[in-house]
Structures are given as C-alpha cells and as structure tokens.
Scaffold this motif. Sequence first.
Motif, PDB file in Angstrom:
ATOM      1  N   TYR A  97       0.888  -1.260  -0.108  1.00  0.00           N
ATOM      2  CA  TYR A  97      -0.094   0.056   0.077  1.00  0.00           C
ATOM      3  C   TYR A  97       0.881   1.440   0.008  1.00  0.00           C
ATOM      4  CZ  TYR A  97      -4.093   2.785   1.330  1.00  0.00           C
ATOM      5  OH  TYR A  97      -5.036   3.935   1.111  1.00  0.00           O
ATOM      6  N   LEU A  98       0.450   2.104  -0.812  1.00  0.00           N
ATOM      7  CA  LEU A  98       1.057   3.689  -0.701  1.00  0.00           C
ATOM      8  C   LEU A  98       0.167   4.473  -0.299  1.00  0.00           C
ATOM      9  CD1 LEU A  98       3.764   5.423  -1.993  1.00  0.00           C
ATOM     10  CD2 LEU A  98       2.273   5.428  -4.043  1.00  0.00           C
ATOM     11  N   GLY A  99       0.633   5.502   0.549  1.00  0.00           N
ATOM     12  CA  GLY A  99      -0.140   6.503   1.039  1.00  0.00           C
ATOM     13  C   GLY A  99      -0.733   7.360  -0.011  1.00  0.00           C
ATOM     14  N   SER A 100      -2.072   7.573   0.343  1.00  0.00           N
ATOM     15  CA  SER A 100      -2.925   8.524  -0.555  1.00  0.00           C
ATOM     16  C   SER A 100      -3.346   7.753  -1.539  1.00  0.00           C
ATOM     17  CB  SER A 100      -2.076   9.719  -1.187  1.00  0.00           C
ATOM     18  OG  SER A 100      -1.387  10.738  -0.113  1.00  0.00           O
ATOM     19  N   SER A 101      -3.076   6.319  -2.106  1.00  0.00           N
ATOM     20  CA  SER A 101      -3.386   5.772  -3.049  1.00  0.00           C
ATOM     21  C   SER A 101      -4.980   5.011  -3.107  1.00  0.00           C
ATOM     22  CB  SER A 101      -2.601   4.595  -3.170  1.00  0.00           C
ATOM     23  OG  SER A 101      -2.554   3.706  -2.529  1.00  0.00           O
ATOM     24  N   TYR A 147      -8.368  -2.051   0.294  1.00  0.00           N
ATOM     25  CA  TYR A 147      -8.777  -0.776  -0.325  1.00  0.00           C
ATOM     26  C   TYR A 147      -8.782  -1.459  -1.881  1.00  0.00           C
ATOM     27  CZ  TYR A 147      -9.409   2.760   3.130  1.00  0.00           C
ATOM     28  OH  TYR A 147      -9.735   3.673   4.102  1.00  0.00           O
ATOM     29  N   TYR A 148      -9.983  -1.445  -2.598  1.00  0.00           N
ATOM     30  CA  TYR A 148     -10.013  -1.205  -3.870  1.00  0.00           C
ATOM     31  C   TYR A 148     -10.130   0.330  -4.472  1.00  0.00           C
ATOM     32  CZ  TYR A 148     -11.761  -1.003  -8.771  1.00  0.00           C
ATOM     33  OH  TYR A 148     -12.113  -0.923  -9.946  1.00  0.00           O
ATOM     34  N   SER A 149     -10.619   1.160  -3.753  1.00  0.00           N
ATOM     35  CA  SER A 149     -10.591   2.415  -4.170  1.00  0.00           C
ATOM     36  C   SER A 149     -11.276   3.060  -2.805  1.00  0.00           C
ATOM     37  CB  SER A 149     -11.704   2.714  -5.269  1.00  0.00           C
ATOM     38  OG  SER A 149     -12.994   2.642  -4.640  1.00  0.00           O
ATOM     39  N   GLN A 173      -5.746   2.108  -2.649  1.00  0.00           N
ATOM     40  CA  GLN A 173      -5.354   0.826  -3.346  1.00  0.00           C
ATOM     41  C   GLN A 173      -4.344  -0.297  -2.521  1.00  0.00           C
ATOM     42  OE1 GLN A 173      -4.062   1.931  -7.304  1.00  0.00           O
ATOM     43  NE2 GLN A 173      -6.300   2.126  -7.845  1.00  0.00           N
ATOM     44  N   GLY A 174      -4.720  -1.248  -2.165  1.00  0.00           N
ATOM     45  CA  GLY A 174      -3.992  -2.356  -1.377  1.00  0.00           C
ATOM     46  C   GLY A 174      -4.318  -2.867  -0.227  1.00  0.00           C
ATOM     47  N   TYR A 175      -3.567  -3.134   0.684  1.00  0.00           N
ATOM     48  CA  TYR A 175      -3.876  -3.981   1.784  1.00  0.00           C
ATOM     49  C   TYR A 175      -2.824  -3.805   2.886  1.00  0.00           C
ATOM     50  CZ  TYR A 175      -1.897  -7.681  -0.631  1.00  0.00           C
ATOM     51  OH  TYR A 175      -1.042  -8.522  -1.354  1.00  0.00           O
ATOM     52  N   THR A 216     -19.335  -1.540  -2.749  1.00  0.00           N
ATOM     53  CA  THR A 216     -19.127  -2.793  -3.259  1.00  0.00           C
ATOM     54  C   THR A 216     -17.885  -3.833  -3.188  1.00  0.00           C
ATOM     55  OG1 THR A 216     -20.920  -2.067  -4.996  1.00  0.00           O
ATOM     56  CG2 THR A 216     -19.844  -4.334  -5.335  1.00  0.00           C
ATOM     57  N   PRO A 217     -17.873  -4.842  -2.748  1.00  0.00           N
ATOM     58  CA  PRO A 217     -16.635  -5.754  -2.612  1.00  0.00           C
ATOM     59  C   PRO A 217     -16.049  -5.902  -3.900  1.00  0.00           C
ATOM     60  CG  PRO A 217     -18.378  -6.941  -1.542  1.00  0.00           C
ATOM     61  CD  PRO A 217     -18.980  -5.805  -2.067  1.00  0.00           C
ATOM     62  N   PHE A 218     -14.523  -5.532  -3.901  1.00  0.00           N
ATOM     63  CA  PHE A 218     -13.903  -5.808  -5.303  1.00  0.00           C
ATOM     64  C   PHE A 218     -12.287  -6.096  -4.678  1.00  0.00           C
ATOM     65  CE2 PHE A 218     -12.378  -4.676  -9.491  1.00  0.00           C
ATOM     66  CZ  PHE A 218     -13.206  -5.423 -10.276  1.00  0.00           C
ATOM     67  N   PHE A 219     -11.690  -6.838  -5.844  1.00  0.00           N
ATOM     68  CA  PHE A 219     -10.329  -7.129  -5.078  1.00  0.00           C
ATOM     69  C   PHE A 219      -9.344  -5.884  -5.286  1.00  0.00           C
ATOM     70  CE2 PHE A 219     -10.694  -7.782  -9.715  1.00  0.00           C
ATOM     71  CZ  PHE A 219      -9.577  -7.232 -10.342  1.00  0.00           C
ATOM     72  N   ALA A 220      -8.529  -6.024  -4.240  1.00  0.00           N
ATOM     73  CA  ALA A 220      -7.461  -4.714  -4.099  1.00  0.00           C
ATOM     74  C   ALA A 220      -6.354  -4.828  -5.238  1.00  0.00           C
ATOM     75  CB  ALA A 220      -6.650  -4.796  -2.726  1.00  0.00           C
TER      76      ALA A 220
END
Length: 228
Positions: free
Chosen positions: A72-76, A94-96, A78-80, A147-151
């Motif tokens: 994960y990158l700050g402000s993105s 996070y996906y979004s 996106q990720g976990y 809505t669930p979605f992959f990171a």
Amino acid sequence: MSPYVTDAAGPQTSYRLRFSESGAALQFPGTRSAFTSASVPNFFGSTPAITITAWLKTSQSTGAYPGSVTKYLGSSAQGYALALNAGRLASWYYYSATQFVEPGLSGPGDRFVADDLWHHVAFVVDTNSGRTFIDGQLVNTQPWTGTPFFAQSSEPLRFGMYPGEAGKLFNGQLDEVTLWNIALTDSELSGLMNKTPQGGEPGLQGYWRFDEASGGMAIDWTGHGRSE
C-alpha cells in the motif's frame, strides 16, 4: 485519519535479530527500517479473498500506522496492510476510496498488542467482511464499505514500514509472515499458531520465515520465488 491520505516516505533499510534457538526474526529499530519483497503480484484473482498472518512483538504504543506488512502507498486508496495505531492492531483492504474494508478502533484498549510480548495477528478478507484476529481470537468483524472488489496495487510487499508520513516505521520484531489468496477459516488460523506451514498448502502465495539470520535475502518458502 484514514491511511489513504498520507504521503510517501523515503528509502529504508532492514535489520535482523536471532531471538530463539529454533529460528530468527526481523528486528526493526523504528528509524529508516524496512524489508521489502518486490515480487508479489498486483492482485491474486477476481474476488477479494486474502489472508495475511504474522507473529510480531513490539512496545511501540505511539504513532499512527507504523506498518508491519503492507502492500500500500499512502494516498492511493489501493492495496492492503497490517499496521499499528497507538499500539493497536490496525488493518485495511482498499480497492478504491469508496470500496474498502477498514475496521475502526472504538477505544484505547481495542486490539492493543504493544505489550512487548509475541502475538499472532491475522487479517482475513472475503466478499462479506474483513476479520481481524489476535492470538487465534476474533477481535473484529467489519463489513464492506461499497461493493466488494479485489484490491489492486503495484507497490511491493513491505515488511516493517508503511510508506506514508513520518512515523510509519515499525519498531519491534516480525516473524513467520504468510500471504494467502483465500480466506482462511478460524480453525485454520488457530492451526498456524501451533504448526508452521510447509510451503505448498493450497492458496499459500508467500511465506517468509526470516530464519536466515545473516545475508541479504529472505527466502519465500512457497516455491513461488517471492524472495527479497
């Protein structure tokens, strides 16, 4: 403060510490410390199923989001990640900015792990929720926002830091990190506390024992070649 509003940090370095006769752990002094594995895929599949587990020991009871295991990158947004917040176990997926799982903290004693003792921690995400475990016990279940979605994240998997603002560096020891593309059950998580994986278990995508004790590489024991 949500973790996706933070800024990126600079380059980091890593340290190792042998803590028992049977193996070694990574020791992070909390200043310019990180251990990075760059070969983990952007994502593992079309559904948000993931499990992150680790053993950690820390007395780091201050600071927002020093990271233990992060992609994960700050402000993105996106990720976990698995991180700390004032010594309490914090996790997110996070996906979004509108589709994520991020369990909040309800009080100063919620999920506190900065007692300088070894704890087995885990974060499990599926299409229903994100579940947080400490020492095999379920301590939080958080439903999805949106809505669930992959990171998705092109960031490497980092050990010992979250690349955000200053103060995101983990101060403590980290060991036996596993990463899965399935949502492990409660009993499977309890089993990981008492028996280390062999490396070929279904769904196991990365397994870092940190037993090297010297040298410049942490071996991924799954055979997938995700070593630093």
